[in-house]
Design an enzyme around this catalytic site. Structure first.
Site, short mmCIF file in Angstrom:
data_model
loop_
_atom_site.label_atom_id
_atom_site.label_comp_id
_atom_site.label_asym_id
_atom_site.label_seq_id
_atom_site.Cartn_x
_atom_site.Cartn_y
_atom_site.Cartn_z
N HIS A 155 0.69 -1.15 -0.05
CA HIS A 155 0.01 -0.11 -0.14
C HIS A 155 0.98 1.13 0.00
CE1 HIS A 155 -3.72 -2.09 0.81
NE2 HIS A 155 -3.02 -3.01 1.69
N THR A 156 0.52 2.29 -0.58
CA THR A 156 1.01 3.42 -0.67
C THR A 156 0.94 4.17 0.58
OG1 THR A 156 0.61 3.56 -2.96
CG2 THR A 156 1.60 5.62 -1.85
N VAL A 157 1.99 4.19 1.54
CA VAL A 157 1.87 5.15 2.58
C VAL A 157 1.89 6.46 2.43
CG1 VAL A 157 1.85 4.27 4.96
CG2 VAL A 157 3.11 3.24 3.31
N ASN A 213 -4.85 1.80 -1.36
CA ASN A 213 -3.56 1.76 -1.94
C ASN A 213 -3.63 3.04 -3.00
OD1 ASN A 213 -1.30 1.27 -2.97
ND2 ASN A 213 -1.93 -0.50 -4.12
#
Lengths: 297, 243
Positions: B17-19, B121
């Site tokens: 996941h893009t954090v 995400n």
């Protein structure tokens, strides 16, 4: 026992078929004949030879393709059911033969071009695309449950490897050409193409030449309804495969039509001359005959 | 068709996941004007405090009627751009003269970004879609989509810090019937102010102009900036308390 029965049935079928070239070895596309030919593949090529003429010319600044699209009915909308289709921005295909088969080939070519671009980030090269199309068409000749494609395709490409013209036939073999023809008028077309100076031709000149040749080989008595469809990818089109612009096409068509009509007039005049001479000879003979009869009397 | 933009059903890789974003672009400003829509953005990709890429073009031509600009994570911008290029190529292959309009592109991007947000995400961007409908009475279109999938259409749009610094200026001075030069002057003025105040922007811009004649994206250019304001030369802190 089952196999012998099956073999008996096939033998009956073989003897019942017309005695043609392939007799018996042409029933399935996965069968070789005793002299090493695949008849179904050859018959597929014959299907291409029955259809309208398709031409392609590879010039120094691009590639031009043209199709003599024979039309079945006056009710059909002009411009629909194209035989010339874009594969990617820099490449396109002209279909010769069964259009429906050709459309499937174009679909596959589009998938190949898109996935190549996706993977490598650059447009697919002409020879690579031709290879992929060949593999596809060849695959159809390997299995008994498929039939060979009833079409040949002319691939026009202007990618990083420059202008390229390839023809892929139903057997799957592909060759690169400077100039190429297929369909009904291919013999005459090929002779005419060889007369052109292919190394120096520009795409504009090629459009005129192709229109010319197609009008020459077109048989007005047999196929009254037809359209001329042409596509090109060249420097002038900014290396984008597009239908030849309407004004360029019209100019070429008008010139070709005028030339073809002039030829027809000349032929007509010649025939009339010959008929006249024949009539004169017949009249003279009649005269001689009557004179002889008079003398006799 | 094997497109990498379709979710693969049999992926065995660990879920990612893009954090947080890594290489980001600053504000994009866009306004409608008399003849169409104009959009401006600078050409920098920042890597945190570092001015990492100084020639990153954030305004793109989607097709002959639509342009898109993006701020936020630049790798996601490139992914979105590749996705739109594939759609445009599909339109080209159909060869029927029809292309995706700006409204359709905007709707498509809103759905994609909302879907990513719902899977936690996100594509970490604020996108601006500008276009003019084809045909004689073509309407201008200007819309935005953010990383949550929130989207709206407006006459004036700003992303990032532009929303705080440029928006008040745009609201005060924008008119619907501005000429091309007036629109450009307004956008350049707002960008200059942003350059003075936004620490992650450089003085190098590209401008996109979408009209009925098509999409034009300029080459990068600089704007005039002054550093001799009295309060820069003699900061307030250094002035004497007694005036």
């Amino acid at each position: 026992r089952k196999t012998t029965e099956r073999r008996k049935k096939l033998d009956c079928a073989r003897s019942e078929t017309m005695s043609g070239i392939g007799t018996g070895y042409d029933l399935a596309s996965d069968t070789f004949s005793p002299d090493g030919r695949l008849f179904q593949v050859e018959y597929a090529s014959k299907a291409v030879d029955q259809m309208g003429t398709t031409l392609g010319l590879c010039c120094k600044d691009g590639v031009v393709v043209g199709v003599e699209k024979l039309v079945q009915s006056r009710m059909l909308v002009k411009g629909t059911s194209g035989r010339v289709m874009a594969v990617d921005t820099q490449a396109g295909i002209a279909i010769g033969g069964l259009a429906a088969d050709g459309r499937q080939i174009v679909n596959r070519a589009r998938q190949e071009a898109t996935s190549y671009r996706d993977f490598y980030g650059v447009p697919i090269q002409g020879k690579v695309l031709a290879d992929r199309i060949s593999m596809q068409m060849h695959m159809y000749t390997l299995y008994w449950f498929m039939r060979p494609a009833g079409c040949s395709v002319l691939l026009a490409s202007y990618a990083s490897d420059g202008p390229q013209l390839y023809m892929v036939d139903p057997s799957g073999s592909s060759w690169g050409y400077h100039g190429c023809a297929m369909g009904k008028g291919k013999q005459i077309a090929k002779t005419e193409l060889e007369k052109l100076s292919l190394g120096e031709l520009t795409c504009r000149e090629a459009v005129k030449a192709i229109a010319d040749i197609i009008y020459q080989v077109h048989d007005d008595t047999k196929d009254k309804l037809w359209e001329l469809e042409m596509g090109w990818v060249c420097d002038e089109s900014k290396r984008v495969f597009e239908p030849v612009p309407r004004d360029v096409l019209k100019e070429a068509e008008d010139a070709a039509k005028a030339k073809a009509d002039a030829e027809k007039e000349r032929e007509k005049a010649k025939k009339e001359e010959e008929l006249k001479k024949k009539a004169e000879k017949a009249a003279e003979k009649e005269k001689e005959k009557t004179e002889m009869e008079v003398d006799k009397a | 068709m094997t497109s990498r933009f379709q979710a693969a059903s049999s992926e065995v890789s660990p879920i990612q996941h893009t954090v947080s974003p890594y290489v980001v672009g600053a504000s994009v400003l866009a306004i409608k004007y008399r003849d169409g829509v104009m959009m401006i953005a600078d050409t920098m990709g920042s890597y945190g405090n570092m001015a990492r890429f100084k020639d990153f073009h954030r305004l793109h031509k989607v097709n002959s009627t639509t342009a898109m600009g993006a701020s936020g994570e630049l790798s996601d911008l490139q992914y979105i751009r590749d996705m739109l290029e594939e759609l445009t190529l599909g339109d080209f292959q159909q060869d029927d003269g029809s292309q995706l309009t700006a409204k359709e592109v905007h709707s498509y991007l809103a759905r994609v970004l909302y879907n990513r947000r719902s899977r936690v995400n996100p594509l970490w961007n604020e996108l601006v879609v500008a276009g003019v409908e084809p045909g004689p009475n073509g309407q201008a279109f200007l819309g935005t989509v953010d990383l949550y999938g929130s989207n709206y259409e407006e006459d004036i749009i700003a992303t990032g810090y532009g929303q705080y610094i440029a928006m008040p200026l745009l609201r005060r001075e924008w008119r619907a019937d501005m000429t091309k030069q007036e629109a450009r002057t307004l956008l350049e003025k707002c960008m200059t102010v942003l350059f003075y105040r936004h620490c992650r922007q450089i003085n190098r811009y590209t401008l996109s102009d979408v009209t009925a004649d098509g999409v034009d994206i300029s080459e990068p250019f600089e704007l005039e900036v002054k550093w001799n304001y009295k309060q820069f030369v003699v900061p307030t802190a250094q002035q004497s308390l007694v005036q």
